[in-house]
Every structure is written in C-alpha cells, then in structure tokens.
Design a protein around this motif. Structure first.
Motif, PDB file in Angstrom:
ATOM      1  N   ILE A 138     -20.925 117.190  34.806  1.00 45.44           N
ATOM      2  CA  ILE A 138     -19.581 118.005  34.806  1.00 45.44           C
ATOM      3  C   ILE A 138     -18.695 116.568  35.137  1.00 45.44           C
ATOM      4  CG2 ILE A 138     -20.191 119.742  36.377  1.00 45.44           C
ATOM      5  CD1 ILE A 138     -19.586 117.934  38.915  1.00 45.44           C
ATOM      6  N   SER A 139     -17.353 116.925  35.073  1.00 41.40           N
ATOM      7  CA  SER A 139     -16.410 115.582  34.989  1.00 41.40           C
ATOM      8  C   SER A 139     -15.487 116.021  36.237  1.00 41.40           C
ATOM      9  CB  SER A 139     -15.561 115.471  33.634  1.00 41.40           C
ATOM     10  OG  SER A 139     -16.593 115.218  32.497  1.00 41.40           O
ATOM     11  N   LEU A 140     -15.002 114.859  36.942  1.00 42.79           N
ATOM     12  CA  LEU A 140     -13.959 115.011  38.029  1.00 42.79           C
ATOM     13  C   LEU A 140     -12.800 114.255  37.671  1.00 42.79           C
ATOM     14  CD1 LEU A 140     -16.333 113.771  41.057  1.00 42.79           C
ATOM     15  CD2 LEU A 140     -15.959 116.393  40.235  1.00 42.79           C
ATOM     16  N   LEU A 141     -11.619 114.962  37.871  1.00 42.58           N
ATOM     17  CA  LEU A 141     -10.225 114.538  37.668  1.00 42.58           C
ATOM     18  C   LEU A 141      -9.947 114.077  39.111  1.00 42.58           C
ATOM     19  CD1 LEU A 141      -7.640 113.783  36.385  1.00 42.58           C
ATOM     20  CD2 LEU A 141      -7.196 116.231  36.509  1.00 42.58           C
ATOM     21  N   ILE A 142      -9.871 112.635  39.031  1.00 39.15           N
ATOM     22  CA  ILE A 142      -9.434 112.206  40.567  1.00 39.15           C
ATOM     23  C   ILE A 142      -8.190 111.851  40.731  1.00 39.15           C
ATOM     24  CG2 ILE A 142      -9.888 110.065  42.091  1.00 39.15           C
ATOM     25  CD1 ILE A 142     -12.513 111.524  41.233  1.00 39.15           C
ATOM     26  N   GLU A 143      -7.716 112.323  41.903  1.00 42.00           N
ATOM     27  CA  GLU A 143      -6.243 112.043  42.232  1.00 42.00           C
ATOM     28  C   GLU A 143      -5.726 110.480  41.843  1.00 42.00           C
ATOM     29  OE1 GLU A 143      -3.902 113.965  43.144  1.00 42.00           O
ATOM     30  OE2 GLU A 143      -5.160 115.782  43.918  1.00 42.00           O
ATOM     31  N   GLU A 144      -4.604 110.473  41.362  1.00 40.98           N
ATOM     32  CA  GLU A 144      -4.053 109.176  40.714  1.00 40.98           C
ATOM     33  C   GLU A 144      -3.820 108.120  42.010  1.00 40.98           C
ATOM     34  OE1 GLU A 144       0.740 110.293  40.868  1.00 40.98           O
ATOM     35  OE2 GLU A 144      -0.432 110.290  38.917  1.00 40.98           O
ATOM     36  N   SER A 145      -3.835 108.721  43.159  1.00 44.27           N
ATOM     37  CA  SER A 145      -3.568 107.516  44.478  1.00 44.27           C
ATOM     38  C   SER A 145      -4.826 106.953  44.740  1.00 44.27           C
ATOM     39  CB  SER A 145      -3.013 108.374  45.489  1.00 44.27           C
ATOM     40  OG  SER A 145      -4.107 109.366  45.807  1.00 44.27           O
ATOM     41  N   ARG A 153     -17.684 106.802  42.401  1.00 48.83           N
ATOM     42  CA  ARG A 153     -19.206 106.425  42.653  1.00 48.83           C
ATOM     43  C   ARG A 153     -19.539 106.615  44.123  1.00 48.83           C
ATOM     44  NH1 ARG A 153     -18.761 100.618  39.564  1.00 48.83           N
ATOM     45  NH2 ARG A 153     -20.001 100.942  37.677  1.00 48.83           N
ATOM     46  N   ARG A 154     -18.410 107.085  44.980  1.00 53.61           N
ATOM     47  CA  ARG A 154     -18.532 107.143  46.671  1.00 53.61           C
ATOM     48  C   ARG A 154     -19.058 108.699  46.465  1.00 53.61           C
ATOM     49  NH1 ARG A 154     -16.371 109.889  50.515  1.00 53.61           N
ATOM     50  NH2 ARG A 154     -14.608 110.691  49.152  1.00 53.61           N
ATOM     51  N   LEU A 155     -18.295 109.476  45.671  1.00 54.34           N
ATOM     52  CA  LEU A 155     -18.806 110.874  45.805  1.00 54.34           C
ATOM     53  C   LEU A 155     -20.073 111.156  45.150  1.00 54.34           C
ATOM     54  CD1 LEU A 155     -15.296 112.510  44.652  1.00 54.34           C
ATOM     55  CD2 LEU A 155     -16.355 112.695  46.627  1.00 54.34           C
ATOM     56  N   ALA A 156     -20.343 110.456  44.074  1.00 60.68           N
ATOM     57  CA  ALA A 156     -21.638 110.336  43.321  1.00 60.68           C
ATOM     58  C   ALA A 156     -23.117 110.196  44.483  1.00 60.68           C
ATOM     59  CB  ALA A 156     -21.871 109.517  42.351  1.00 60.68           C
ATOM     60  N   GLY A 160     -25.744 112.672  45.875  1.00 57.25           N
ATOM     61  CA  GLY A 160     -26.796 112.665  45.128  1.00 57.25           C
ATOM     62  C   GLY A 160     -26.792 112.565  43.585  1.00 57.25           C
ATOM     63  N   ALA A 161     -25.685 112.369  42.994  1.00 52.73           N
ATOM     64  CA  ALA A 161     -25.378 112.117  41.660  1.00 52.73           C
ATOM     65  C   ALA A 161     -25.084 110.722  40.995  1.00 52.73           C
ATOM     66  CB  ALA A 161     -24.045 112.816  41.290  1.00 52.73           C
ATOM     67  N   GLN A 162     -24.872 110.820  39.745  1.00 52.32           N
ATOM     68  CA  GLN A 162     -24.716 109.439  38.981  1.00 52.32           C
ATOM     69  C   GLN A 162     -23.623 109.472  38.291  1.00 52.32           C
ATOM     70  OE1 GLN A 162     -28.210 108.663  36.525  1.00 52.32           O
ATOM     71  NE2 GLN A 162     -27.251 106.449  36.071  1.00 52.32           N
ATOM     72  N   VAL A 163     -22.744 108.359  38.181  1.00 52.59           N
ATOM     73  CA  VAL A 163     -21.536 108.273  37.286  1.00 52.59           C
ATOM     74  C   VAL A 163     -22.172 107.878  35.924  1.00 52.59           C
ATOM     75  CG1 VAL A 163     -19.250 107.438  36.872  1.00 52.59           C
ATOM     76  CG2 VAL A 163     -20.023 107.768  39.306  1.00 52.59           C
ATOM     77  N   VAL A 164     -21.981 108.727  34.782  1.00 57.45           N
ATOM     78  CA  VAL A 164     -22.610 108.385  33.628  1.00 57.45           C
ATOM     79  C   VAL A 164     -21.491 108.261  32.488  1.00 57.45           C
ATOM     80  CG1 VAL A 164     -24.813 109.498  34.138  1.00 57.45           C
ATOM     81  CG2 VAL A 164     -23.041 110.813  33.033  1.00 57.45           C
ATOM     82  N   GLY A 165     -20.383 108.624  32.575  1.00 56.12           N
ATOM     83  CA  GLY A 165     -19.428 108.601  31.590  1.00 56.12           C
ATOM     84  C   GLY A 165     -17.802 108.574  32.164  1.00 56.12           C
ATOM     85  N   PRO A 168     -11.035 106.398  31.594  1.00 54.58           N
ATOM     86  CA  PRO A 168     -10.420 105.846  32.762  1.00 54.58           C
ATOM     87  C   PRO A 168      -8.657 106.017  32.554  1.00 54.58           C
ATOM     88  CG  PRO A 168     -12.152 104.489  31.887  1.00 54.58           C
ATOM     89  CD  PRO A 168     -11.970 105.579  30.896  1.00 54.58           C
ATOM     90  N   PRO A 169      -8.248 106.102  31.485  1.00 56.52           N
ATOM     91  CA  PRO A 169      -6.845 105.894  31.554  1.00 56.52           C
ATOM     92  C   PRO A 169      -6.280 107.545  32.085  1.00 56.52           C
ATOM     93  CG  PRO A 169      -7.762 105.078  29.504  1.00 56.52           C
ATOM     94  CD  PRO A 169      -8.682 105.662  30.059  1.00 56.52           C
ATOM     95  N   LEU A 170      -7.255 108.377  32.288  1.00 54.31           N
ATOM     96  CA  LEU A 170      -6.969 109.715  32.622  1.00 54.31           C
ATOM     97  C   LEU A 170      -7.551 109.724  34.194  1.00 54.31           C
ATOM     98  CD1 LEU A 170      -7.251 112.075  29.740  1.00 54.31           C
ATOM     99  CD2 LEU A 170      -5.490 110.543  30.351  1.00 54.31           C
ATOM    100  N   ASN A 171      -8.327 108.760  34.682  1.00 55.25           N
ATOM    101  CA  ASN A 171      -8.765 108.936  35.816  1.00 55.25           C
ATOM    102  C   ASN A 171      -9.776 109.848  35.940  1.00 55.25           C
ATOM    103  OD1 ASN A 171      -8.804 106.975  38.107  1.00 55.25           O
ATOM    104  ND2 ASN A 171      -7.642 108.616  39.392  1.00 55.25           N
ATOM    105  N   ILE A 172     -10.475 110.202  34.906  1.00 57.80           N
ATOM    106  CA  ILE A 172     -11.628 111.235  34.679  1.00 57.80           C
ATOM    107  C   ILE A 172     -12.977 110.432  34.739  1.00 57.80           C
ATOM    108  CG2 ILE A 172     -12.624 112.794  33.425  1.00 57.80           C
ATOM    109  CD1 ILE A 172      -9.683 113.697  32.651  1.00 57.80           C
ATOM    110  N   TYR A 173     -13.835 110.985  35.526  1.00 60.52           N
ATOM    111  CA  TYR A 173     -15.125 110.286  35.561  1.00 60.52           C
ATOM    112  C   TYR A 173     -16.161 111.380  35.435  1.00 60.52           C
ATOM    113  CZ  TYR A 173     -13.103 105.989  36.540  1.00 60.52           C
ATOM    114  OH  TYR A 173     -12.075 104.873  36.097  1.00 60.52           O
TER     115      TYR A 173
END
Length: 589
Positions: A138-145, A153-156, A160-165, A168-173
C-alpha cells in the motif's frame, strides 16, 4: 543487505514470473526491461536491473548519455545486467547497449527519487468486485507538515511493516505490510488511515501482467482511410516545414521533451528501426523506450503517432514529420514499474523533474458502478470505491505539486472509451480534475456525409465509445494505423481516445517549440481559438447527452456573439493551432 549477485538472481526470477514465459530468442540486441532494484530509498548510489535479449559472449558496452559505464559498475548474468551508478557522478539520460556492430534501443534512465514496487502474481488477490488488488503493498500520503520518510518509517515500525518505495516530491511512501489476505490488509488500512499524519491510503488494483492502459479490442465502426485529414495533420506538417525556416522571417525554435506514460515500443518494426543507439537530437526526433515483441501494442501505436518514421507502412509520426525544420523532440516512453496508477504518477514525477514539458496520459479509470450515456454500467477499466478514493488523493497531490513547482508543464489525458462522462470523479479519473495544466481529449471519426467541407461540423461524428461532457477540452481523430513488422505493409486500425490524445500532445509540443513561453492556459486558449467544430449547436445546454466538449465561447471567436461556431463542440485544427503559436511570439513575452 543482500549482495548484488543475490539481487540480480531475484530480479531474473521475478522477471520470469511476471512475464509467464521466456521471450523467444533473437539476434537483435534489445533492452526489454530497466528499472530500479535493491534499496529504492538509497539516493547517493542507485542500482538498476536490466533485462536484454541478443547479448552475445564478448565485450559489451553500456552507455549512459553516450558515456560508457566502467566495468566495475556492471555485472552480467546471461541476458541480465546489474548496474551500479553513483548519483553524483551522473544525471538522467538515455541508456543503450553496444556490442560489435549492433546497438540496442535507447531507454531513458532517470536518477530521480520516485520509484514504487509492483506486486508479483502471488501478492495479489480478487476483491469483492472481482478486481485484482494488491494484498501487502500500500502507499501512504503523509501530511505535508511531516517529514514523509521519517513518519512513514515510524508508522512502519509501529505496524510491523517496511518502507519499500516512495514518491518523495508528493510525500508518498510505499509500505509492505504484514497482511496475508484482504481481511488483514483492510484492517491495517483502517488503522493506518486513522493516523493523524496520514492524509490518505492508496490501494492498487491492477494485475501484475496486464496493461492497465489498454483500450477495448472491439472497434465499434470501421474508420475511414484518411481520418487525420479531419485535423489537418498533413497541412500542419507542411506549414511547420515551410514557415519555420522561411527566408524572410525564420523562426528560432527550442527543443521540447515529451513524456509518454506507456510500457514499451517494438523496435523491430520499420516505424522505429532507425531509433537504435545514439540519437542526434538536433533537428531530429529521438525516441527512448523499452522493447516490445508486438508491433501493434498500445505503446507502439501511441508513441508512433508522435515518432514513427514516414513512408514505411504502419504508423506516421507527427513530430517525426517536423525533422530538419524543427529543433528536435525527445519522446520518452516510461512507466516506472508495473505498479498501476501509482507507478504512472511516479514515472510522471521523475519525467517532469527531468525536464519534460508535455506528458501524454493515454489512460484512465472508471469507478465501479459508473453509468454510460445509455444508463448501462461501464465494464472497462473499472476500480472499486476504496481504490478510487486513494487515486483521487494521489492525483490531487500530483497536480498541486505540478502547479506549485512546475506551472509550465502540460498533461494531456484521454477522455476515455466507456461511452460515459469524463467530468465527474464519480465516473472517471484523472479527466475529472479541473486545472489549467490538464487537457482532456475526446475522439471523433469521419462521417459518411458526402459533399461536406473539412470546416463543416458534419465532416466528423463522435466516436461512439468516446466519453463526453463539458470537461472535454477538444476532440481529435480516434483512429490510427498500427505499426507492422513488414515494410510497406498497412497496419490495422486501432481506435480510441488513447490515440486522439497524442495528436494533441504532438501539436502542443510543436507550439512550445515555436514559443516556449506559452503557459498552459494560453495553450488551451490557442487550441480552442483555432478549433473547428463537431456536433450540433445546443446553446450551451447538453441535449440528450450530446455535448461532446465544452462549448466554444464568444471569447474564443473574437467576441462575435453570432459566430456560427459559438455553442458547438471543439475539433482539433493542427495547422491553425501552429499558426496561432507563431503569431503569439509577438504577444507573449
């Protein structure tokens, strides 16, 4: 961290699984795949997995922007290569292979940061709507603040998840979550979506093997032999070739880079056979793409309308027709990975950061339950409500970023082929977005009316499958000839708004080569002012769902209230649009 050899092996296995079978052997040197691998978040050095065909034993040169990579940057394993590139020592550029007398097709290698993973065949499942959906990506759109990487990474770690992709310009992970089925996935989506720092959760619904940009195979009605005459295609090429180098007042032009969000192009077709190896961009169209094994695939047809050679049968490229007179055009066919809409946006972000001025999006999706103009449900390219909600946030963030960071970039999008409506997000994305930087293109075909001139609205009719309504900016010819493997062979007709879209993309690129100061709102104004008409005069009120585009306004006809075009739908006039771009040089500073 996995060793490079292990990573290469994993890539070979994954590629074999994704393709289902090995491509037939060929002596032709071709690049069929090139994408980031290893740690996608690492920026100071990037690893790329390349899959080729036709590689023989012996010396092999890998050239990036014309400069050979050092031997220590390359690992070979049969037809697969593993490339290691220090980001500070290189920049985005075309990459190709050379061996003996052969050169491969050039592929655009972007060193920008946006890259997402596609799910493999064992990482997808069918949801309640019968659609293929990702289970653990899944992908997360993180608030711009928030700092997107730090927060993801904190949420992952928390879940129990892992950031894999990332984009960055859209703050999406992108996260790989610990879910083995859709019940577990949906439970985690609810928990992640409730986090204060998460603006939206993006769920992909696309098969790992099938192209999401594909149109329906069925051609509702037979096209004419000269469909492009309705848009003055040849007249436009002739005008550009004569006017730009004119002895009395020659026009200085600027090169333009175009991004086409598609998978690949068949370089075995005569239409593209001379694009192998290095390309001299001065007064020459360049084409960068992965190689396909089908000359009539979607990407070859879309790219061919822009870049195919003339006089070889098959397709005919508009920008290629401007060679020698023009400044040179670079057509980059790129799709990042097979990760559906998210990958389309990741590729678009990278291309814009690499200097692309015009993006061609010959794709779009309908919401499950969308109705066509006859009241029946649309059955092609549909997505569930949960997926559409995420895509809507993703696209909104992209266009906000585009307006903020790259306000001169234009996106040209197909209206769709669901006989439906383009202007409501309850029906279709991305065409429903209202922004100066998004142009929406519908499709028409020649009518059977005898004795009508090209300026007559009855010269063409709406393509029966084309989506319509006020959000559509302009229509263009929906049918083109596909490329073939035999020289002088006539390709089959392919029809759809996918093929009307590059007609408009090509014209906009030509206009920008003449006047690069033109902004998106000015380009739209010139396209509409130059447009011919299609359909009846409905006095600005849609009648029986027949308002094909936004009606032509008096302001688009020199404020002539009684002009015969006012109230009708707009049809692309390529020659006049380029003429107005020439005239605009004295007005737009």
């Amino acid at each position: 961290m996995l060793s490079r050899i292990v990573l290469t092996t994993l890539f070979i296995v994954a590629s074999s699984l994704a393709q289902g079978e090995t491509a037939p052997p060929s002596d032709a040197l071709r690049i069929t795949q090139l994408q980031r691998c290893g740690d996608l978040l690492q920026q100071h050095a990037q690893d790329f997995c390349l899959k080729a065909q036709g590689v023989q034993d012996g010396d092999l040169r890998v050239l990036l922007g014309g400069t050979p990579l050092a031997a220590e940057q390359i690992r070979r394993d049969g037809q697969s290569l593993f490339l290691h590139i220090e980001a500070q020592q290189a920049k985005s550029a075309p990459l190709w292979l050379e061996q003996g007398e052969q050169a491969s097709n050039p592929v655009w290698l972007s060193l920008n940061r946006s890259q997402v993973l596609a799910a493999g065949p064992d990482e997808v499942a069918k949801n309640m709507d019968g659609l293929t959906t990702y289970v653990d990506l899944i992908s997360l759109l993180i608030e711009e603040s928030h700092d997107g990487l730090e927060e993801s990474r904190r949420l992952a770690e928390r879940y129990g998840a892992q950031v894999v992709g990332a984009i960055p310009p859209l703050n999406i992970y992108q996260l790989r979550i610990p879910a083995k089925n859709l019940v577990e996935r949906d439970a985690l989506i609810l928990r992640l979506g409730s986090e204060v720092s998460v603006d939206a959760v993006i769920v992909e619904e696309s098969a790992p093997e099938k192209g999401e940009e594909s149109e329906r195979d069925k051609v509702p009605s037979k096209p004419s032999e000269d469909e492009w005459a309705a848009n003055r295609f040849i007249d436009a090429v002739n005008f550009y070739q004569r006017r730009i180098p004119a002895k009395q007042s020659p026009i200085e032009t600027k090169p333009v880079r175009i991004g086409v969000i598609e998978r690949n192009v068949d370089f075995d077709a005569p239409d593209f056979a001379d694009y192998l190896g290095a390309c001299n961009g001065e007064q020459r169209t360049c084409l960068y793409a992965r190689d396909s094994d089908k000359p009539d695939n979607h990407g070859s047809t879309v790219a061919g309308i822009l870049a195919a050679r003339w006089g070889k049968g098959g397709n005919t490229g508009f920008l290629r027709g401007l060679d020698k007179a023009g400044p040179g055009f670079e057509v980059i066919v790129e799709r990042n990975s097979d990760a559906g809409i998210t990958a389309n946006i990741a590729a678009s972000v990278n291309l814009v950061e690499d200097g692309v001025r015009v993006l061609n999006w010959s794709w779009g999706i309908h919401r499950v339950g969308a109705k066509n103009i006859e009241g029946d449900e649309v059955d092609s390219l549909v997505r569930s409500g949960i997926a559409m909600s995420g895509y809507e946030e993703l696209l909104e963030e992209f266009f906000l970023w585009l307006r903020r960071e790259h306000p001169d970039v234009v996106v040209v999008n197909s209206a769709g082929n669901g006989s439906s409506f383009s202007g409501s997000d309850e029906y279709r994305l991305p065409s429903s977005f209202i922004t100066d930087q998004l142009f929406v293109v519908g499709g028409h075909q020649r009518s059977q009316e005898a004795g009508v001139g090209i300026d007559d609205p009855d010269y063409v009719i709406k393509r029966s499958s084309s989506n319509i309504d006020m959000r559509v900016d302009i229509t263009a010819s929906a049918c083109a000839r596909a490329s073939t493997l035999e020289e002088d062979e006539e390709g089959e007709s392919h029809c759809g708004t996918s093929y009307a879209t590059p007609m408009v993309t090509g014209v906009i690129a030509a206009m920008l080569s003449i006047n690069p100061r033109l902004q998106p709102d000015q380009l739209r104004m010139l396209l509409r002012r130059s447009a011919m008409t299609i359909g009846g005069d409905y006095d600005f009120e849609p009648m029986d769902a027949e308002d094909l585009t936004a009606p032509i306004l008096p302001s688009e006809r020199n404020y002539e209230l009684n002009n015969k075009d006012v109230g009708r739908s707009a049809r692309l006039d390529m020659q006049k649009a380029i003429d107005l771009a020439v005239q605009s040089r004295d007005r737009v500073r």
